[in-house]
Scaffold this motif. Structure first.
Motif, PDB file in Angstrom:
ATOM      1  N   LEU A 463       0.817  -1.213   0.000  1.00 54.64           N
ATOM      2  CA  LEU A 463       0.000   0.000   0.000  1.00 54.64           C
ATOM      3  C   LEU A 463       0.855   1.268   0.000  1.00 54.64           C
ATOM      4  CD1 LEU A 463      -2.917   1.119   0.164  1.00 54.64           C
ATOM      5  CD2 LEU A 463      -2.678   1.070   2.671  1.00 54.64           C
ATOM      6  N   PHE A 464       1.924   1.281   0.778  1.00 58.43           N
ATOM      7  CA  PHE A 464       2.685   2.514   0.964  1.00 58.43           C
ATOM      8  C   PHE A 464       4.017   2.564   0.214  1.00 58.43           C
ATOM      9  CE2 PHE A 464       0.115   2.310   4.949  1.00 58.43           C
ATOM     10  CZ  PHE A 464      -0.633   3.464   4.723  1.00 58.43           C
ATOM     11  N   ILE A 465       4.562   1.433  -0.186  1.00 60.41           N
ATOM     12  CA  ILE A 465       5.911   1.407  -0.777  1.00 60.41           C
ATOM     13  C   ILE A 465       5.901   1.057  -2.262  1.00 60.41           C
ATOM     14  CG2 ILE A 465       8.224   0.400  -0.634  1.00 60.41           C
ATOM     15  CD1 ILE A 465       7.486   2.100   1.782  1.00 60.41           C
ATOM     16  N   VAL A 466       5.108   0.077  -2.662  1.00 61.06           N
ATOM     17  CA  VAL A 466       5.167  -0.437  -4.035  1.00 61.06           C
ATOM     18  C   VAL A 466       4.496   0.544  -5.000  1.00 61.06           C
ATOM     19  CG1 VAL A 466       4.435  -2.311  -5.567  1.00 61.06           C
ATOM     20  CG2 VAL A 466       5.237  -2.824  -3.245  1.00 61.06           C
ATOM     21  N   MET A 467       5.155   0.816  -6.124  1.00 62.98           N
ATOM     22  CA  MET A 467       4.587   1.684  -7.154  1.00 62.98           C
ATOM     23  C   MET A 467       3.934   0.842  -8.244  1.00 62.98           C
ATOM     24  SD  MET A 467       7.878   2.955  -9.416  1.00 62.98           S
ATOM     25  CE  MET A 467       6.969   3.104 -10.956  1.00 62.98           C
ATOM     26  N   GLU A 468       2.920   1.412  -8.893  1.00 63.77           N
ATOM     27  CA  GLU A 468       2.232   0.732  -9.985  1.00 63.77           C
ATOM     28  C   GLU A 468       3.042   0.877 -11.268  1.00 63.77           C
ATOM     29  OE1 GLU A 468       0.564  -1.602 -11.736  1.00 63.77           O
ATOM     30  OE2 GLU A 468      -0.961  -1.202 -10.198  1.00 63.77           O
ATOM     31  N   THR A 469       3.204  -0.228 -12.016  1.00 66.89           N
ATOM     32  CA  THR A 469       3.950  -0.203 -13.283  1.00 66.89           C
ATOM     33  C   THR A 469       3.073  -0.538 -14.477  1.00 66.89           C
ATOM     34  OG1 THR A 469       4.623  -2.521 -12.999  1.00 66.89           O
ATOM     35  CG2 THR A 469       6.101  -0.833 -12.124  1.00 66.89           C
ATOM     36  N   LYS A 470       1.777  -0.698 -14.249  1.00 68.95           N
ATOM     37  CA  LYS A 470       0.859  -1.047 -15.324  1.00 68.95           C
ATOM     38  C   LYS A 470       0.933  -0.035 -16.464  1.00 68.95           C
ATOM     39  CE  LYS A 470      -4.105  -0.977 -16.255  1.00 68.95           C
ATOM     40  NZ  LYS A 470      -5.439  -0.694 -15.678  1.00 68.95           N
ATOM     41  N   GLY A 471       1.147  -0.545 -17.696  1.00 69.38           N
ATOM     42  CA  GLY A 471       1.113   0.297 -18.888  1.00 69.38           C
ATOM     43  C   GLY A 471       2.308   1.201 -19.089  1.00 69.38           C
ATOM     44  N   LEU A 472       3.326   1.102 -18.239  1.00 66.75           N
ATOM     45  CA  LEU A 472       4.497   1.968 -18.362  1.00 66.75           C
ATOM     46  C   LEU A 472       5.598   1.262 -19.145  1.00 66.75           C
ATOM     47  CD1 LEU A 472       4.794   3.390 -14.715  1.00 66.75           C
ATOM     48  CD2 LEU A 472       3.609   4.408 -16.675  1.00 66.75           C
ATOM     49  N   SER A 473       6.334   2.026 -19.947  1.00 65.48           N
ATOM     50  CA  SER A 473       7.519   1.480 -20.597  1.00 65.48           C
ATOM     51  C   SER A 473       8.625   1.345 -19.562  1.00 65.48           C
ATOM     52  CB  SER A 473       7.977   2.401 -21.733  1.00 65.48           C
ATOM     53  OG  SER A 473       8.484   3.613 -21.203  1.00 65.48           O
ATOM     54  N   LEU A 474       9.677   0.604 -19.918  1.00 67.41           N
ATOM     55  CA  LEU A 474      10.798   0.452 -18.986  1.00 67.41           C
ATOM     56  C   LEU A 474      11.416   1.801 -18.641  1.00 67.41           C
ATOM     57  CD1 LEU A 474      12.539  -2.745 -20.443  1.00 67.41           C
ATOM     58  CD2 LEU A 474      10.958  -2.581 -18.504  1.00 67.41           C
ATOM     59  N   GLN A 475      11.490   2.699 -19.621  1.00 69.79           N
ATOM     60  CA  GLN A 475      12.062   4.023 -19.366  1.00 69.79           C
ATOM     61  C   GLN A 475      11.152   4.848 -18.461  1.00 69.79           C
ATOM     62  OE1 GLN A 475      15.213   5.083 -20.260  1.00 69.79           O
ATOM     63  NE2 GLN A 475      14.623   6.647 -18.778  1.00 69.79           N
ATOM     64  N   GLU A 476       9.847   4.758 -18.645  1.00 67.97           N
ATOM     65  CA  GLU A 476       8.916   5.491 -17.783  1.00 67.97           C
ATOM     66  C   GLU A 476       8.993   4.988 -16.344  1.00 67.97           C
ATOM     67  OE1 GLU A 476       5.223   6.784 -20.689  1.00 67.97           O
ATOM     68  OE2 GLU A 476       5.414   4.675 -20.147  1.00 67.97           O
ATOM     69  N   ILE A 477       9.190   3.685 -16.172  1.00 66.86           N
ATOM     70  CA  ILE A 477       9.356   3.139 -14.821  1.00 66.86           C
ATOM     71  C   ILE A 477      10.590   3.738 -14.162  1.00 66.86           C
ATOM     72  CG2 ILE A 477       9.853   1.036 -13.510  1.00 66.86           C
ATOM     73  CD1 ILE A 477       8.146  -0.470 -15.608  1.00 66.86           C
ATOM     74  N   GLN A 478      11.696   3.817 -14.919  1.00 66.34           N
ATOM     75  CA  GLN A 478      12.923   4.412 -14.375  1.00 66.34           C
ATOM     76  C   GLN A 478      12.719   5.878 -14.031  1.00 66.34           C
ATOM     77  OE1 GLN A 478      15.734   2.736 -13.446  1.00 66.34           O
ATOM     78  NE2 GLN A 478      14.332   1.033 -13.919  1.00 66.34           N
ATOM     79  N   ASP A 479      12.020   6.599 -14.863  1.00 72.25           N
ATOM     80  CA  ASP A 479      11.768   8.016 -14.595  1.00 72.25           C
ATOM     81  C   ASP A 479      10.987   8.193 -13.299  1.00 72.25           C
ATOM     82  OD1 ASP A 479      13.089   8.694 -16.901  1.00 72.25           O
ATOM     83  OD2 ASP A 479      11.282   8.985 -18.104  1.00 72.25           O
ATOM     84  N   ARG A 480       9.979   7.367 -13.080  1.00 72.25           N
ATOM     85  CA  ARG A 480       9.190   7.488 -11.874  1.00 72.25           C
ATOM     86  C   ARG A 480       9.976   7.090 -10.636  1.00 72.25           C
ATOM     87  NH1 ARG A 480       2.770   6.264 -12.798  1.00 72.25           N
ATOM     88  NH2 ARG A 480       2.540   7.489 -14.722  1.00 72.25           N
ATOM     89  N   LEU A 481      10.790   6.045 -10.749  1.00 68.37           N
ATOM     90  CA  LEU A 481      11.621   5.636  -9.619  1.00 68.37           C
ATOM     91  C   LEU A 481      12.588   6.737  -9.217  1.00 68.37           C
ATOM     92  CD1 LEU A 481      12.443   1.941 -10.607  1.00 68.37           C
ATOM     93  CD2 LEU A 481      11.156   2.649  -8.579  1.00 68.37           C
ATOM     94  N   ASN A 482      13.062   7.487 -10.203  1.00 70.11           N
ATOM     95  CA  ASN A 482      14.032   8.555  -9.932  1.00 70.11           C
ATOM     96  C   ASN A 482      13.371   9.915  -9.738  1.00 70.11           C
ATOM     97  OD1 ASN A 482      16.951   7.436 -10.259  1.00 70.11           O
ATOM     98  ND2 ASN A 482      15.798   6.485 -11.924  1.00 70.11           N
ATOM     99  N   GLY A 483      12.042   9.929  -9.671  1.00 68.89           N
ATOM    100  CA  GLY A 483      11.336  11.157  -9.376  1.00 68.89           C
ATOM    101  C   GLY A 483      11.268  12.155 -10.502  1.00 68.89           C
ATOM    102  N   LYS A 484      11.463  11.681 -11.762  1.00 67.29           N
ATOM    103  CA  LYS A 484      11.405  12.578 -12.908  1.00 67.29           C
ATOM    104  C   LYS A 484       9.959  12.730 -13.357  1.00 67.29           C
ATOM    105  CE  LYS A 484      16.002  11.366 -14.677  1.00 67.29           C
ATOM    106  NZ  LYS A 484      16.743  10.809 -15.841  1.00 67.29           N
ATOM    107  N   LYS A 485       9.578  13.925 -13.745  1.00 67.97           N
ATOM    108  CA  LYS A 485       8.240  14.167 -14.248  1.00 67.97           C
ATOM    109  C   LYS A 485       8.121  13.670 -15.664  1.00 67.97           C
ATOM    110  CE  LYS A 485       7.357  18.235 -11.359  1.00 67.97           C
ATOM    111  NZ  LYS A 485       7.008  19.665 -11.350  1.00 67.97           N
ATOM    112  N   PRO A 486       6.988  13.058 -16.029  1.00 68.04           N
ATOM    113  CA  PRO A 486       6.804  12.575 -17.420  1.00 68.04           C
ATOM    114  C   PRO A 486       6.747  13.741 -18.373  1.00 68.04           C
ATOM    115  CG  PRO A 486       4.748  12.436 -16.193  1.00 68.04           C
ATOM    116  CD  PRO A 486       5.811  12.818 -15.203  1.00 68.04           C
ATOM    117  N   ASN A 487       7.159  13.471 -19.634  1.00 75.17           N
ATOM    118  CA  ASN A 487       7.108  14.504 -20.676  1.00 75.17           C
ATOM    119  C   ASN A 487       5.662  14.862 -20.987  1.00 75.17           C
ATOM    120  OD1 ASN A 487       9.891  14.541 -20.977  1.00 75.17           O
ATOM    121  ND2 ASN A 487       9.846  12.852 -22.449  1.00 75.17           N
TER     122      ASN A 487
END
Length: 487
Positions: A463-487
């Motif tokens: 609930l508090f730690i795991v992020m959702e990866t549904k529908g994301l590309s591998l690069q989008e997953i990395q961006d979210r893990l590193n706190g980058k805003k999507p384009n």
């Protein structure tokens, strides 16, 4: 085509994972990805997971044969002790926790495909050990060798399947491993009680041989080829997997090449996993999920299903009850590839953790009532409790931690991270299975209630730690893990 257009196309595609769909450029709308090819390669790779299931389920039908006073259907001259039984169940985990540190680097050196193929050597040698065993130490050696094969598969198979799949079907293909593992478990559950000890070993021996024959004709991961600078081989692999012409796969090849070059330029080590915030978060998520997978007590259930039902005195033949549980595992595992990319990983994991705790509390309560009084009025409870537990485990915490592992890490640290996560899994697997008999001696309810508590903790972790990866590309997953805003 811009990266923004590409991300938009992938993200908002409303296509079933079993349709011929998905793409990386406008031109793919005229020449769509033949998703069936990806699933064929993923299924071929997962025949190795079927062999893993054979190893995990092996002790359930074999244990009663080894413990029986009548040793006519045992390779040993005397029945095994409870201490022998604990080691035969748990020593597989020791091999499995050591193997990833060999399999991970080998996957980068000789390729994902060849490391997976080599896993069959361990399964074949282990089966031979089981056939010739006349003393307990030979059985222990065979189980340890099985563990190495299990560790090889569970380290490299998620890497391979994660790298051959498109974004739209990665959740479905990543979930296949659990389906094949429980199918392998059901295979030995259904055969083991009704054939001789030796016949069961032959039935297990044939599986890795079939895997080798089938998987030999599948392509290597295009990411591996790109990392080795073999662009033509990578293109051929993509053409096979996508069923598209050379011109069409060039766009995806350019994306893969860019990702791999960036990763190779920043070749990672364990320190990079710890220091980089995105990698660190990915490690916490992946290791946490496999840790709770093991702390849910799944290996105790898999290794001791027949013994659990014998102790419960349900009135149902323990072998039949075990087969029922195995069938439920297979049926429920078949749901995950269908729903993983629709409901999302996080929702399914939350449902899984909640209902696993319910099933374990119910099972523990039955054994508590049995210990302090008459449980005959509750004799119906153990089977549905274990059925519920197995259904939600096989939908959620069985397959999804490995699917998440396959998509969480960048290529430069993926093999190292996979080794760490797989070893975490099997270290805890060893601890749980080795010392379960000690808890069981105090009262089975202690063990099942403890597993239920871990499932409750797992719920809040997701609930508090795991992020959702549904529908994301591998690069989008990395961006979210590193706190980058999507384009």
């Amino acid at each position: 085509m811009s990266s923004q257009e590409h991300n938009s196309q992938v993200k908002y595609s409303e296509v079933s994972p079993f349709q011929i769909s998905d793409g990386y450029s406008r031109s793919t709308r005229m020449e769509p990805v033949k998703t069936i090819r990806i699933f064929i390669a993923a299924v071929a790779a997962n025949l190795s997971a079927f062999a893993v299931g054979n190893c995990l389920g092996w002790t359930s039908p074999v244990g009663p044969k080894l413990k029986a006073q009548d040793t006519t259907d045992s390779p040993l001259d005397t029945p095994i002790t409870s201490e022998n039984d604990a080691w035969i169940s748990s020593i597989l985990a020791l091999g499995a926790l050591a193997a990833p540190f060999i399999a991970g680097p080998l996957a980068d050196r000789i390729g994902r495909k060849w490391v997976l193929l080599s896993s069959s050597i361990f399964f074949i040698v282990a089966s031979v050990c089981m056939m010739v065993a006349s003393q307990v130490w030979v059985l222990l050696l065979g189980r340890l060798i099985q563990g190495f094969g299990v560790g090889f598969v569970m380290t490299v198979q998620p890497m391979y399947v994660g790298e051959i799949a498109t974004d739209a079907v990665r959740g479905a293909t990543g979930s296949l491993m659990q389906l094949f593992i429980v199918a392998g478990i059901l295979y030995v559950y259904a055969i083991g009680p009704y054939v001789s000890y030796m016949a069961l070993q032959w039935c297990c021996l044939v599986i890795p041989i079939i895997f080798d024959v089938v998987f030999f004709f599948m392509p290597e991961s295009p990411y591996y080829y790109a990392g080795k600078g073999h662009k033509s081989d990578a293109l051929n692999s993509l053409q096979f997997l996508r069923g598209q012409s050379l011109d069409i796969v060039q766009d995806e090849m350019a994306t893969i090449q860019g990702e791999v070059e960036e990763s190779m330029a920043n070749k990672g080590t364990f320190i990079d996993i710890v220091k980089n915030p995105g990698n660190r978060k990915a490690l916490i998520i992946s290791a946490g999920l496999v840790a709770f997978q093991q702390l849910s007590g799944i290996n105790v259930v898999l290794f001791n299903s027949q013994s659990i039902f014998e102790g419960a005195n349900t009135g149902l033949d323990p072998a039949i009850a075990t087969i029922i549980v195995g069938c439920v595992q297979v049926g429920s595992s078949g749901l995950t590839p269908i729903i993983a990319d629709r409901m999302g990983r996080k929702v399914i994991l939350l449902i899984s953790a909640f209902f696993m705790s319910v099933g374990l509390v119910a099972l523990g309560s039955f054994f508590y009532v049995q210990a302090v009084g008459d449980a005959s009025s509750l004799s119906w409870l153990p089977v549905p409790a274990l059925v519920l537990y197995n259904i939600v485990y096989c939908i959620g915490f069985g397959p999804l931690p490995w699917a998440v592992l396959g998509e969480m890490f960048p290529a430069n640290v993926k093999s190292i991270a996979s080794s760490i996560v797989a070893s975490t899994c099997w270290t805890l697997g060893f601890v749980v299975t080795r010392w379960y008999p000690a808890l069981d001696a105090l009262g089975s309810y202690y063990a099942f209630w403890l597993f239920a508590i871990f499932c409750v903790i797992a719920f809040f972790f997701v609930l508090f730690i795991v992020m959702e990866t549904k529908g994301l590309s591998l690069q989008e997953i990395q961006d979210r893990l590193n706190g980058k805003k999507p384009n």
